[in-house]
Design an enzyme around this catalytic site. Structure first.
Site, PDB file in Angstrom:
ATOM      1  N   ARG A 107      31.904  38.450  42.069  1.00 61.15           N
ATOM      2  CA  ARG A 107      31.567  37.017  42.106  1.00 61.15           C
ATOM      3  C   ARG A 107      32.678  36.196  42.761  1.00 61.15           C
ATOM      4  O   ARG A 107      32.424  35.123  43.310  1.00 61.15           O
ATOM      5  CB  ARG A 107      31.278  36.518  40.685  1.00 61.15           C
ATOM      6  CG  ARG A 107      30.603  35.125  40.607  1.00 61.15           C
ATOM      7  CD  ARG A 107      30.097  34.849  39.192  1.00 61.15           C
ATOM      8  NE  ARG A 107      29.409  33.572  39.026  1.00 61.15           N
ATOM      9  CZ  ARG A 107      29.922  32.523  38.400  1.00 61.15           C
ATOM     10  NH1 ARG A 107      31.134  32.585  37.889  1.00 61.15           N
ATOM     11  NH2 ARG A 107      29.231  31.418  38.269  1.00 61.15           N
ATOM     12  N   LEU A 140      27.467  27.188  42.150  1.00 61.96           N
ATOM     13  CA  LEU A 140      27.105  28.586  41.950  1.00 61.96           C
ATOM     14  C   LEU A 140      26.649  28.663  40.496  1.00 61.96           C
ATOM     15  O   LEU A 140      27.390  28.277  39.594  1.00 61.96           O
ATOM     16  CB  LEU A 140      28.353  29.460  42.171  1.00 61.96           C
ATOM     17  CG  LEU A 140      28.203  30.957  42.428  1.00 61.96           C
ATOM     18  CD1 LEU A 140      29.548  31.583  42.724  1.00 61.96           C
ATOM     19  CD2 LEU A 140      27.509  31.702  41.344  1.00 61.96           C
ATOM     20  N   SER A 141      25.441  29.137  40.260  1.00 59.52           N
ATOM     21  CA  SER A 141      24.889  29.121  38.902  1.00 59.52           C
ATOM     22  C   SER A 141      25.732  29.944  37.936  1.00 59.52           C
ATOM     23  O   SER A 141      26.418  30.896  38.320  1.00 59.52           O
ATOM     24  CB  SER A 141      23.466  29.680  38.902  1.00 59.52           C
ATOM     25  OG  SER A 141      22.667  29.031  39.867  1.00 59.52           O
ATOM     26  N   GLN A 142      25.618  29.574  36.656  1.00 54.11           N
ATOM     27  CA  GLN A 142      26.279  30.309  35.572  1.00 54.11           C
ATOM     28  C   GLN A 142      25.779  31.762  35.568  1.00 54.11           C
ATOM     29  O   GLN A 142      24.582  31.993  35.721  1.00 54.11           O
ATOM     30  CB  GLN A 142      25.887  29.597  34.273  1.00 54.11           C
ATOM     31  CG  GLN A 142      26.445  30.171  33.013  1.00 54.11           C
ATOM     32  CD  GLN A 142      25.750  29.584  31.785  1.00 54.11           C
ATOM     33  OE1 GLN A 142      24.849  28.747  31.909  1.00 54.11           O
ATOM     34  NE2 GLN A 142      26.151  30.033  30.634  1.00 54.11           N
ATOM     35  N   PRO A 143      26.678  32.744  35.392  1.00 54.51           N
ATOM     36  CA  PRO A 143      26.248  34.150  35.381  1.00 54.51           C
ATOM     37  C   PRO A 143      25.100  34.415  34.410  1.00 54.51           C
ATOM     38  O   PRO A 143      24.174  35.158  34.737  1.00 54.51           O
ATOM     39  CB  PRO A 143      27.510  34.904  34.952  1.00 54.51           C
ATOM     40  CG  PRO A 143      28.620  34.049  35.454  1.00 54.51           C
ATOM     41  CD  PRO A 143      28.146  32.634  35.316  1.00 54.51           C
TER      42      PRO A 143
END
Ligand code: SAH
Length: 213
Positions: free
Chosen positions: A33, A59-62
């Site tokens: 990431r 960037l979206s949360q994992p």
């Protein structure tokens, strides 16, 4: 920062939050990431949080990447063609590319798309096609799709996305404004009927119309 231990901690957190698909967890463990972020933020890459990627986007949360991917995989049959709306950093794109046959991803902000292209190439993911366009219209020339995943939230589900679902195709999409919900929409066979399930409250950037250079 990018150590195996840090990544294991993230995967444990995903498990604790209920992500249970081991293929998804493996891909989350093995996808770097940190290369999807600017250097100044890369030390935070394995935190379970959304992070800025410029142009007011994130960037979206994992957790949400893993969850949406798991929902898509669980609800669909064979995923030969998947459309992503909102390439952004390309992280979700690269996760999908490791789990389905072909990924088509559209982004409205040109510089984000170009950076994503470089990163996907760096990872050797050659089953991805990117396009600079307004994803609210899907990608009609490439459809129909077995799955569509939107990482930006419209106020209402764009009819074009429903139209581009293959028989039994699956759409995973956040919908709403200030308050949003994640929806799972499945096309009933080859009919024009769609079955909607509301999954959980979410917080995504808005799906905007038009493109920017
Ligand atoms: N999947 C991305 C999430 C990025 S945030 C990641 O993993 O990094 C959502 C992205 O959707 C932003 O980059 C935003 O520019 C893009 N977006 C918003 N509206 C769009 C539209 N109509 N068409 C294509 N992309 C759009």
């Amino acid at each position: 920062m990018t150590s195996q231990r840090t990544r294991e901690r993230l995967v444990q957190r995903l498990l604790d939050q209920g992500v249970s698909n081991y293929d998804v967890l493996d891909v989350m463990r093995n996808t770097p990431r940190h290369i999807f972020l600017d250097e100044a933020l890369s030390h935070r890459a394995y935190e379970d949080t959304a992070l800025p990627i410029g142009f007011g986007q994130t960037l979206s949360q994992p957790y949400i990447v893993a969850r949406m991917t798991e929902v898509l995989l669980g609800a669909a049959g064979e995923l030969n063609k998947v459309l992503e709306v909102g390439t952004g950093s390309g992280f979700q794109t690269s996760v999908l590319a490791q789990l389905v046959k072909r990924v088509y991803s559209v982004e409205r902000i040109r510089p984000l798309q170009e950076k994503a292209r470089t990163r996907l190439r760096q990872l050797g993911l050659d089953n991805v096609q990117l396009r600079h366009s307004d994803g609210g219209f899907g990608w009609p020339e490439m459809g129909p799709f077995d799955g569509i995943l939107s990482t930006a939230a419209p106020q209402v589900v764009p009819p074009e996305l429903l139209k581009q679902l293959a028989p039994d195709g699956v759409l995973v999409i956040p919908v709403g404004g200030v308050s949003q919900e994640l929806r799972l929409i499945v096309r009933a066979g080859d009919s024009d009927k769609f079955v909607t399930q509301i999954l959980e409250p979410v917080k995504f950037v808005p799906l905007l119309s038009g493109t920017t250079r």
